[in-house]
Design a protein around this motif. Structure first.
Motif, PDB file in Angstrom:
ATOM      1  N   GLY A 232      27.176   1.594  50.400  1.00  0.00           N
ATOM      2  CA  GLY A 232      29.048   1.199  50.654  1.00  0.00           C
ATOM      3  C   GLY A 232      29.747   2.690  52.088  1.00  0.00           C
ATOM      4  N   ASN A 233      28.658   3.343  52.011  1.00  0.00           N
ATOM      5  CA  ASN A 233      29.603   4.293  53.436  1.00  0.00           C
ATOM      6  C   ASN A 233      28.493   3.981  54.353  1.00  0.00           C
ATOM      7  OD1 ASN A 233      27.821   5.697  51.361  1.00  0.00           O
ATOM      8  ND2 ASN A 233      27.593   7.144  52.360  1.00  0.00           N
ATOM      9  N   ALA A 234      27.672   3.030  54.434  1.00  0.00           N
ATOM     10  CA  ALA A 234      26.369   2.480  55.818  1.00  0.00           C
ATOM     11  C   ALA A 234      26.821   3.114  57.085  1.00  0.00           C
ATOM     12  CB  ALA A 234      25.514   1.784  55.099  1.00  0.00           C
ATOM     13  N   VAL A 235      25.974   2.712  57.544  1.00  0.00           N
ATOM     14  CA  VAL A 235      26.383   2.433  59.528  1.00  0.00           C
ATOM     15  C   VAL A 235      26.469   1.125  59.742  1.00  0.00           C
ATOM     16  CG1 VAL A 235      26.063   4.463  60.476  1.00  0.00           C
ATOM     17  CG2 VAL A 235      24.312   2.877  60.636  1.00  0.00           C
ATOM     18  N   GLN A 236      27.596   0.416  60.059  1.00  0.00           N
ATOM     19  CA  GLN A 236      26.995  -1.548  60.251  1.00  0.00           C
ATOM     20  C   GLN A 236      26.114  -2.349  60.302  1.00  0.00           C
ATOM     21  OE1 GLN A 236      29.918  -2.666  59.490  1.00  0.00           O
ATOM     22  NE2 GLN A 236      28.843  -5.607  59.768  1.00  0.00           N
ATOM     23  N   GLU A 237      24.992  -0.883  61.431  1.00  0.00           N
ATOM     24  CA  GLU A 237      23.601  -1.994  61.580  1.00  0.00           C
ATOM     25  C   GLU A 237      23.073  -1.433  60.570  1.00  0.00           C
ATOM     26  OE1 GLU A 237      24.693   0.736  65.300  1.00  0.00           O
ATOM     27  OE2 GLU A 237      25.055   0.806  63.209  1.00  0.00           O
ATOM     28  N   VAL A 238      23.049  -1.068  59.513  1.00  0.00           N
ATOM     29  CA  VAL A 238      21.904  -0.817  58.679  1.00  0.00           C
ATOM     30  C   VAL A 238      23.184  -1.568  57.688  1.00  0.00           C
ATOM     31  CG1 VAL A 238      21.612   0.559  55.996  1.00  0.00           C
ATOM     32  CG2 VAL A 238      21.368   1.541  58.842  1.00  0.00           C
ATOM     33  N   LYS A 239      24.280  -1.975  57.598  1.00  0.00           N
ATOM     34  CA  LYS A 239      24.464  -2.725  56.885  1.00  0.00           C
ATOM     35  C   LYS A 239      24.492  -4.034  56.864  1.00  0.00           C
ATOM     36  CE  LYS A 239      28.879  -0.511  55.056  1.00  0.00           C
ATOM     37  NZ  LYS A 239      30.400  -0.442  54.707  1.00  0.00           N
ATOM     38  N   GLU A 240      24.549  -4.725  58.156  1.00  0.00           N
ATOM     39  CA  GLU A 240      23.622  -6.095  59.021  1.00  0.00           C
ATOM     40  C   GLU A 240      22.031  -6.810  58.610  1.00  0.00           C
ATOM     41  OE1 GLU A 240      24.924  -5.505  63.214  1.00  0.00           O
ATOM     42  OE2 GLU A 240      26.670  -5.739  62.711  1.00  0.00           O
ATOM     43  N   ILE A 241      21.532  -5.233  58.524  1.00  0.00           N
ATOM     44  CA  ILE A 241      20.085  -5.657  57.730  1.00  0.00           C
ATOM     45  C   ILE A 241      19.945  -5.834  56.189  1.00  0.00           C
ATOM     46  CG2 ILE A 241      19.354  -5.472  60.486  1.00  0.00           C
ATOM     47  CD1 ILE A 241      18.739  -3.065  57.623  1.00  0.00           C
ATOM     48  N   ALA A 242      20.151  -4.730  55.481  1.00  0.00           N
ATOM     49  CA  ALA A 242      20.592  -4.861  54.105  1.00  0.00           C
ATOM     50  C   ALA A 242      21.083  -6.482  53.260  1.00  0.00           C
ATOM     51  CB  ALA A 242      21.423  -3.921  53.908  1.00  0.00           C
ATOM     52  N   ASP A 243      19.675  -6.151  52.327  1.00  0.00           N
ATOM     53  CA  ASP A 243      20.048  -7.785  51.430  1.00  0.00           C
ATOM     54  C   ASP A 243      21.491  -7.623  50.740  1.00  0.00           C
ATOM     55  OD1 ASP A 243      17.784  -8.809  51.826  1.00  0.00           O
ATOM     56  OD2 ASP A 243      16.435  -7.126  51.115  1.00  0.00           O
ATOM     57  N   TYR A 244      21.614  -6.161  50.604  1.00  0.00           N
ATOM     58  CA  TYR A 244      22.889  -6.125  49.573  1.00  0.00           C
ATOM     59  C   TYR A 244      23.402  -4.476  49.688  1.00  0.00           C
ATOM     60  CZ  TYR A 244      25.391  -5.300  44.958  1.00  0.00           C
ATOM     61  OH  TYR A 244      26.544  -4.717  44.125  1.00  0.00           O
ATOM     62  N   THR A 245      25.095  -4.475  49.086  1.00  0.00           N
ATOM     63  CA  THR A 245      25.753  -3.460  50.280  1.00  0.00           C
ATOM     64  C   THR A 245      25.736  -2.717  48.513  1.00  0.00           C
ATOM     65  OG1 THR A 245      26.422  -4.248  52.083  1.00  0.00           O
ATOM     66  CG2 THR A 245      27.280  -2.508  51.137  1.00  0.00           C
ATOM     67  N   SER A 246      26.317  -1.412  48.317  1.00  0.00           N
ATOM     68  CA  SER A 246      26.483  -1.094  47.263  1.00  0.00           C
ATOM     69  C   SER A 246      27.218  -0.432  47.174  1.00  0.00           C
ATOM     70  CB  SER A 246      25.251  -0.123  46.400  1.00  0.00           C
ATOM     71  OG  SER A 246      25.620   0.724  45.656  1.00  0.00           O
ATOM     72  N   LEU A 247      27.338   0.597  46.155  1.00  0.00           N
ATOM     73  CA  LEU A 247      29.150   1.335  46.482  1.00  0.00           C
ATOM     74  C   LEU A 247      28.583   2.006  47.364  1.00  0.00           C
ATOM     75  CD1 LEU A 247      30.007   1.203  42.504  1.00  0.00           C
ATOM     76  CD2 LEU A 247      30.805  -0.154  44.314  1.00  0.00           C
ATOM     77  N   THR A 248      29.524   4.100  47.732  1.00  0.00           N
ATOM     78  CA  THR A 248      30.174   4.494  48.712  1.00  0.00           C
ATOM     79  C   THR A 248      28.870   5.491  47.472  1.00  0.00           C
ATOM     80  OG1 THR A 248      31.918   5.971  47.912  1.00  0.00           O
ATOM     81  CG2 THR A 248      31.759   3.937  49.409  1.00  0.00           C
ATOM     82  N   ASN A 249      28.461   6.233  48.517  1.00  0.00           N
ATOM     83  CA  ASN A 249      27.733   7.873  47.592  1.00  0.00           C
ATOM     84  C   ASN A 249      28.808   8.504  46.890  1.00  0.00           C
ATOM     85  OD1 ASN A 249      28.834   8.376  50.254  1.00  0.00           O
ATOM     86  ND2 ASN A 249      28.271  10.612  50.160  1.00  0.00           N
ATOM     87  N   ASN A 250      29.816   8.119  46.934  1.00  0.00           N
ATOM     88  CA  ASN A 250      30.691   9.173  45.903  1.00  0.00           C
ATOM     89  C   ASN A 250      31.451   8.640  45.357  1.00  0.00           C
ATOM     90  OD1 ASN A 250      30.730  11.567  47.848  1.00  0.00           O
ATOM     91  ND2 ASN A 250      32.622  10.558  49.660  1.00  0.00           N
ATOM     92  N   ASP A 251      30.998   7.137  44.888  1.00  0.00           N
ATOM     93  CA  ASP A 251      31.174   6.420  44.034  1.00  0.00           C
ATOM     94  C   ASP A 251      29.903   5.513  43.149  1.00  0.00           C
ATOM     95  OD1 ASP A 251      33.922   6.332  44.615  1.00  0.00           O
ATOM     96  OD2 ASP A 251      33.740   4.573  45.983  1.00  0.00           O
ATOM     97  N   GLU A 252      29.062   6.517  43.031  1.00  0.00           N
ATOM     98  CA  GLU A 252      27.698   6.445  42.665  1.00  0.00           C
ATOM     99  C   GLU A 252      26.902   4.718  42.871  1.00  0.00           C
ATOM    100  OE1 GLU A 252      29.065   6.948  38.434  1.00  0.00           O
ATOM    101  OE2 GLU A 252      27.854   8.760  38.305  1.00  0.00           O
ATOM    102  N   GLY A 253      26.640   4.878  44.215  1.00  0.00           N
ATOM    103  CA  GLY A 253      26.022   3.896  44.787  1.00  0.00           C
ATOM    104  C   GLY A 253      25.040   3.166  44.228  1.00  0.00           C
ATOM    105  N   VAL A 254      24.036   4.983  44.483  1.00  0.00           N
ATOM    106  CA  VAL A 254      22.727   4.650  44.271  1.00  0.00           C
ATOM    107  C   VAL A 254      22.674   4.410  42.431  1.00  0.00           C
ATOM    108  CG1 VAL A 254      20.190   5.859  43.418  1.00  0.00           C
ATOM    109  CG2 VAL A 254      21.766   6.164  45.464  1.00  0.00           C
ATOM    110  N   ARG A 255      23.104   4.616  41.783  1.00  0.00           N
ATOM    111  CA  ARG A 255      23.334   4.163  40.135  1.00  0.00           C
ATOM    112  C   ARG A 255      23.804   2.760  40.227  1.00  0.00           C
ATOM    113  NH1 ARG A 255      27.874   6.806  35.506  1.00  0.00           N
ATOM    114  NH2 ARG A 255      26.769   6.002  33.724  1.00  0.00           N
ATOM    115  N   HIS A 256      24.382   2.616  40.345  1.00  0.00           N
ATOM    116  CA  HIS A 256      25.159   1.152  40.216  1.00  0.00           C
ATOM    117  C   HIS A 256      23.901   0.096  40.673  1.00  0.00           C
ATOM    118  CE1 HIS A 256      27.309  -2.527  40.975  1.00  0.00           C
ATOM    119  NE2 HIS A 256      27.021  -2.445  42.555  1.00  0.00           N
ATOM    120  N   ALA A 257      22.964   0.368  42.057  1.00  0.00           N
ATOM    121  CA  ALA A 257      21.755  -0.194  42.947  1.00  0.00           C
ATOM    122  C   ALA A 257      20.700  -0.192  41.665  1.00  0.00           C
ATOM    123  CB  ALA A 257      21.506   0.180  43.977  1.00  0.00           C
ATOM    124  N   ILE A 258      20.808   0.857  40.429  1.00  0.00           N
ATOM    125  CA  ILE A 258      19.596   0.486  39.653  1.00  0.00           C
ATOM    126  C   ILE A 258      19.989   0.346  38.804  1.00  0.00           C
ATOM    127  CG2 ILE A 258      18.527   2.629  37.922  1.00  0.00           C
ATOM    128  CD1 ILE A 258      18.750   4.321  40.307  1.00  0.00           C
TER     129      ILE A 258
END
Length: 286
Positions: A232-258
């Motif tokens: 969720g805190n990613a730079v725009q260029e990464v968000k644009e090519i991603a298949d999905y945007t998770s939560l931020t690194n301070n909101d357990e974005g990796v845990r949410h994705a897993i």
């Protein structure tokens, strides 16, 4: 089912305070227990990434130095390694001196600086690795470097990145990993190339890979994976090519994705198999 997940560290697995939440640790370990290959894909040196892998119980080879080195914890030799040539390394040292920009280099998994500066000390403390002072970096450059890292103000590095890209073109990979970090590696050393090399080595298809990242140096990682996830805190260029945007690194974005793309699908599949087994047992009784 996804068989492999590659996770960036800074800005992704780590919070802004450089910690990993207990819930995220548990999610990673559960994914490993279920047979998922979990690896780290970071710009950090191997010795720093190794500490995180040991904390999480990761035993898969680690993608380090922006993809310049793939190595497993406990193994003496690297599975994959690409170094910046001596010629380019020497030119970069000259440019750093000429512009008075902090430059640190990596060789044989050792961090070197020409002097014990505040930037070198702060970096080493942040990633929990020792450093060595070598005033004559040109001498070290004769054997090439795994990576070179410039540290300065964002606007200074923005200009430097453009200049270096003009000078070296396709002969070096030049990308920011943070606003004040500009990294230079071998042209074949990026997280995407390394990810596909490791997956092929493990017999895993691209479509079975998840890649998670947040910054410019994660662009290739997210793009190369069969399913790319931007934080969720990613730079725009990464968000644009991603298949999905998770939560931020301070909101357990990796845990949410897993949870969403590895653990939950496996629970559903297990439940469906259980229902089918029960139905077959019923038919046998009849």
């Amino acid at each position: 089912m996804y068989k492999m997940i590659a996770i960036d560290l800074d800005g992704t697995l780590f919070t802004d305070e450089l910690t990993i939440s207990p819930g995220t640790v548990a999610a990673v370990q559960k994914a490993i227990e279920l047979g998922t290959v979990v690896t780290i894909a970071t710009g950090r040196m191997f010795s720093s990434a190794k500490l995180v892998a040991q904390q999480l119980g990761i035993d898969a080879p680690l993608i380090t130095y922006q993809g310049a080195m793939i190595k497993a914890v406990g193994e003496a030799d690297a599975l994959y390694e690409r170094a910046v040539s001596p010629d380019i390394a020497k030119k970069l040292i000259h440019i750093a001196r000429e512009k008075n920009i902090h430059l640190q280099v990596y060789q044989n998994d050792i961090l070197y600086g020409a002097a014990e500066t505040d930037k070198l000390i702060a970096y080493a403390n942040a990633v929990q690795v020792p450093y060595a002072v070598e005033p004559d970096l040109m001498r070290l450059a004769q054997k090439g470097f795994t990576k070179l890292l410039f540290i300065d103000e964002p606007d200074v590095l923005d200009l430097l990145q453009k200049e270096l890209q003009i000078i070296f073109g396709d002969s070096a990979y030049i990308e920011k990993s943070k606003k004040n970090y500009l990294e230079v590696t071998h042209p074949e050393a990026n997280k995407g190339t390394a990810l596909l090399f490791l997956a092929n080595h493990l017999g895993i298809d691209r479509s079975e890979i998840i890649g998670i990242g947040d910054n410019h140096n994660d662009f290739e990682l997210v793009k190369a994976a069969g399913f790319g996830i931007a934080m969720g805190n990613a730079v725009q260029e990464v968000k644009e090519i991603a298949d999905y945007t998770s939560l931020t690194n301070n909101d357990e974005g990796v845990r949410h994705a897993i949870d969403a793309f590895i653990l939950e699908p496996r629970k559903v599949a297990a439940a469906e198999r259980g229902s089918e087994d029960h139905a077959q047992l019923g038919r046998k009784k009849l």
